[in-house]
Design a protein around this motif. Sequence first.
Motif, PDB file in Angstrom:
ATOM      1  N   ASP A 160       0.848  -1.194   0.000  1.00 56.81           N
ATOM      2  CA  ASP A 160       0.000   0.000   0.000  1.00 56.81           C
ATOM      3  C   ASP A 160       0.883   1.244   0.000  1.00 56.81           C
ATOM      4  OD1 ASP A 160      -2.278  -1.504   0.035  1.00 56.81           O
ATOM      5  OD2 ASP A 160      -2.276  -1.676   2.233  1.00 56.81           O
ATOM      6  N   PRO A 162       3.935   3.802  -0.901  1.00 61.24           N
ATOM      7  CA  PRO A 162       4.562   4.104  -2.192  1.00 61.24           C
ATOM      8  C   PRO A 162       5.924   3.426  -2.326  1.00 61.24           C
ATOM      9  CG  PRO A 162       4.141   6.124  -0.900  1.00 61.24           C
ATOM     10  CD  PRO A 162       3.778   4.969  -0.044  1.00 61.24           C
ATOM     11  N   GLN A 186      -1.115  -7.027 -11.030  1.00 60.45           N
ATOM     12  CA  GLN A 186      -1.230  -6.085  -9.900  1.00 60.45           C
ATOM     13  C   GLN A 186       0.055  -5.284  -9.723  1.00 60.45           C
ATOM     14  OE1 GLN A 186      -2.183  -8.765  -6.727  1.00 60.45           O
ATOM     15  NE2 GLN A 186      -4.381  -8.713  -7.143  1.00 60.45           N
ATOM     16  N   GLN A 189       0.410  -2.776 -12.645  1.00 59.70           N
ATOM     17  CA  GLN A 189      -0.512  -1.632 -12.488  1.00 59.70           C
ATOM     18  C   GLN A 189      -0.012  -0.689 -11.399  1.00 59.70           C
ATOM     19  OE1 GLN A 189      -4.285  -3.498 -11.847  1.00 59.70           O
ATOM     20  NE2 GLN A 189      -4.435  -4.177 -13.981  1.00 59.70           N
ATOM     21  N   ALA A 190       0.436  -1.259 -10.276  1.00 63.22           N
ATOM     22  CA  ALA A 190       0.915  -0.421  -9.156  1.00 63.22           C
ATOM     23  C   ALA A 190       2.153   0.357  -9.584  1.00 63.22           C
ATOM     24  CB  ALA A 190       1.212  -1.298  -7.938  1.00 63.22           C
ATOM     25  N   ARG A 192       3.039   1.293 -12.592  1.00 68.30           N
ATOM     26  CA  ARG A 192       2.685   2.347 -13.559  1.00 68.30           C
ATOM     27  C   ARG A 192       2.025   3.524 -12.847  1.00 68.30           C
ATOM     28  NH1 ARG A 192      -0.396   0.045 -18.543  1.00 68.30           N
ATOM     29  NH2 ARG A 192       0.030   2.110 -19.334  1.00 68.30           N
ATOM     30  N   ARG A 193       1.161   3.191 -11.900  1.00 65.88           N
ATOM     31  CA  ARG A 193       0.491   4.270 -11.139  1.00 65.88           C
ATOM     32  C   ARG A 193       1.508   5.155 -10.439  1.00 65.88           C
ATOM     33  NH1 ARG A 193      -3.245   0.608  -9.280  1.00 65.88           N
ATOM     34  NH2 ARG A 193      -2.047   0.309  -7.387  1.00 65.88           N
ATOM     35  N   GLN A 194       2.550   4.531  -9.915  1.00 60.95           N
ATOM     36  CA  GLN A 194       3.483   5.272  -9.062  1.00 60.95           C
ATOM     37  C   GLN A 194       4.743   5.715  -9.791  1.00 60.95           C
ATOM     38  OE1 GLN A 194       4.072   3.817  -5.193  1.00 60.95           O
ATOM     39  NE2 GLN A 194       2.313   2.462  -5.213  1.00 60.95           N
ATOM     40  N   CYS A 226       7.179  -0.046 -17.672  1.00 59.59           N
ATOM     41  CA  CYS A 226       7.697   0.093 -16.307  1.00 59.59           C
ATOM     42  C   CYS A 226       8.694  -0.995 -15.901  1.00 59.59           C
ATOM     43  CB  CYS A 226       6.540   0.099 -15.313  1.00 59.59           C
ATOM     44  SG  CYS A 226       5.592  -1.425 -15.333  1.00 59.59           S
TER      45      CYS A 226
END
Length: 387
Positions: A160, A162, A186, A189-190, A192-194, A226
Motif C-alpha cells: 500500500d 509508495p 497487480q 498496475q501499481a 505504472r500508477r506510481q 515500467c
Amino acid sequence: MKLRKNALSLSENYIFSWCAEEGRQYAAAHPEAQLLSLAVGDVPGPLCRPVLDALQRALDEQAAASGFRGYGPAEGYPFLRRAIAEDYQRRGIAVQQQEVFITHGAKDALADLLRVLPDGLAAAIPMPCYPVYRDLCALLGAKVLPLAMQPDGGFPPPPDAPFDLCFLCSPCNPTGALLSRRRAEQWVQAARRQGALILFDAAYEAYVRQPGALRSIYETKGARDCAVEVGSLSKTAGFTGLRCGHLVIPQQLKTEGGPLAAVWDRLLQSFSNGVPYPVQRGAEAAYSAAGREACRTQIDQFLQNTALLASALPAGSVLQSGSSPYLWFRCGGDSRAFFRRLLERCQILCTPGIGFGDEGEGFCRFSGFCSEQQAQRAAVRLRQFDF
Ligand code: MLT
C-alpha cells in the motif's frame, strides 16, 4: 581513505561465501569426508557441444588478422542481440533487437543498472529474496519495504505504501514460487500508477514447466512501460564461469532524461567494452535449435535432481513448484544450526534460509545443480537423517 556512503552497510558475510568457507573448514578438519555441496547454485558442467564448438570457432578466428576482434560494441554484438530478441519472439513476446543489452550476467547487470538510480529510494522486495537485491539496496541507501511471501509460498501483492523500485524473481530464488499472471498484473498496475521501476529477474525462466505459467514480465499488459527484465545464461546454459546475460530495456520505458534505453546505452559507451566476443558466440549457440535442445536436457536433469531431493525430505516440509532448481524446505528453528547439524551428520552443505533475509529463518535451501549421482547419494543420506 573515505568511502562512498553505505559501502560499509552490507551484512558481514555474503551467504554463499559463508557456506563455502564452512565447507572448506569442515573438509580440512575431516579429509576423509565425502562432502556433497547443495549450497551455492553453481552448475556442475560440462558446457554443451553446440556452445563448446562455437567458443572454439570464435577463438580460432582470433588467430588471423581477418577474424581478430578488438573492442566490441558495449551493448553487445548484433548477432547475439538478435538471437535473444528472436528467442522472445518465438515465445510470442515482442522484444526488439535494439532493446536487448548484453551483460556479464544477472548480478553484474543489476549492480550496473542501479548506478543510474538516485540514493534513498523505496524498494519493495518479496521476502525471502536473493541476497544481492538487499545488498544493492543497502549500497544505494534504499529503504527496503520487505513483503513476506504468502503462507502458501505465493508472491505478495504490491505494498500500500509508495515504492520507487521493486525486485521480482520468478521462478523465485530461493523459494521456487512462480509469479501468477494475476499477481504480475497487480504489480505492473501499481508500478505504472506510481512511476516505479520493476526489475524482473528471469534468470530461472527456462525452469518453468507449469503449462501457461508466466516466464517473462512482458507477458503482462503494460509491463513495457515500467519493467526491465534481467536474463542470464548461468543457470540455463552453464555460463556461471563464462559470464553472459542480458537486459531488456523497452523503448517506451521513460525517465526524466528520455528513454532509459538511451540513457543506458550512453553510459555503456563510457563504462564498458562489452562481453568477450568468443563468449557472445558461445551464448549465440545456446539460443540455436541444437543449443536449446542440449540446454533443456541439462535443465531437465537439474529438475529431476530437485524432485529426488524433495522425495527424501519429510512430507509437508517442502515448498516445491516443480519449476525451480531449488528446494526450499522447513528445517525448524535456527537455520545455521541446521546447516551445521546436516554438515556433521550427512556431510551435505545446504544454504541456511536466514541468508535470504529474516523471513527465511526456519527454512533451508538445497540446490539441484549437481550430477545425478550426487543427487542420488544425497538422497540416500537424507533419508537416514533425523530431521
Ligand atoms: C545462488 O542462488 O546460489 C546464486 O545464484 C549464487 C550467487 O549468485 O552467488
